[in-house]
Write an enzyme that holds these catalytic residues in place. Structure first.
Site, short mmCIF file in Angstrom:
data_model
loop_
_atom_site.label_atom_id
_atom_site.label_comp_id
_atom_site.label_asym_id
_atom_site.label_seq_id
_atom_site.Cartn_x
_atom_site.Cartn_y
_atom_site.Cartn_z
N SER A 107 -8.34 -43.98 -6.30
CA SER A 107 -7.79 -44.77 -5.20
C SER A 107 -7.08 -45.98 -5.77
CB SER A 107 -8.91 -45.20 -4.25
OG SER A 107 -8.36 -45.80 -3.08
N ALA B 35 -7.67 -50.45 -8.82
CA ALA B 35 -7.88 -49.01 -8.69
C ALA B 35 -9.32 -48.67 -9.03
CB ALA B 35 -6.92 -48.25 -9.61
N ASP B 36 -9.74 -47.52 -8.55
CA ASP B 36 -11.06 -47.02 -8.91
C ASP B 36 -10.98 -45.50 -8.99
OD1 ASP B 36 -13.93 -47.86 -9.33
OD2 ASP B 36 -14.21 -46.29 -7.84
N THR B 37 -11.67 -44.94 -9.98
CA THR B 37 -11.68 -43.50 -10.19
C THR B 37 -13.10 -42.99 -10.18
OG1 THR B 37 -9.66 -43.58 -11.55
CG2 THR B 37 -11.05 -41.64 -11.80
#
Length: 206
Positions: free
Chosen positions: A122, A85-87
């Protein structure tokens, strides 16, 4: 894919993502990607020229999941779904990453003060028979912050490992006037969307 175990690999160092997966009963094993070192990071989080925030966060999450999937195959580990995930935080089209120092954290909080920004997380899942990602977008409005509040907050350790320079699950909850979207997404892992992807990858969830 018929899973041998009801377990995944989590390609993230975030303690918040670990907590959120445990909350929904997902068993996981950490598979950590390198962020630095002589050879550099396994997956660069640099923004490409002209890249929009939505495209950026989705690309980075997918690249992390793809790299981790290749890693487990090279190491001949048990094939389980990979979750990465990436924020990122965005305001006025600008991407706010993790502040490197007090000055950057202070500047970010000044920019967010009294305004609404977007938090994009995401989630990407890669398995033997499935590859997909979902990006969740939430609106977060901060109240007007005083200089003293910003200075006090930036004197803690909280801002420096988080996109946008704050964590909603910590002291910065005091700044939040209103949210529209996913609280878990703002923390770094939108649970509804995560569960959708994991089910598609073959994991049985309640």
């Amino acid at each position: 894919m018929k899973l041998v175990e009801k377990k995944i690999y989590l390609a993230s160092k975030s303690p918040r993502r670990r907590e959120l997966l445990r909350q929904i009963g997902v068993d996981f094993e950490l598979l950590l990607l390198r962020n630095d070192g002589p050879r550099g990071p396994d997956v660069s989080e640099n923004v490409h020229a002209g890249e929009e925030p939505l495209a950026y966060v989705g690309r980075v999450a997918q690249e992390k999941a793809d790299f981790a999937w290749d890693m487990i195959q090279r190491r001949r580990l048990i094939l389980r779904p990979i979750l990465a995930a990436d924020t990122t935080v965005t305001i006025d089209g600008d991407i706010l990453g993790k502040p490197a120092n007090v000055r950057e954290a202070t500047d970010m909080l000044h920019k967010l003060s009294g305004r609404t920004h977007q938090v994009l997380t995401s989630v990407a899942v890669h398995s033997q028979d499935f590859s997909g990602h979902i990006t969740q977008v939430s609106d977060v409005r901060f109240g007007k912050l005083t200089e003293a509040e910003i200075k006090t907050y930036c004197a803690t350790t909280e801002p420096y490992d988080k996109a946008g320079g704050y964590g909603i699950q910590g002291l910065a909850a005091l700044f939040v006037e209103h949210i529209q979207g996913s609280h878990s997404g703002i923390m770094g892992l939108p649970l509804y969307e995560t569960a959708q992807l994991l089910r598609q990858a073959g994991l049985k969830l309640p």
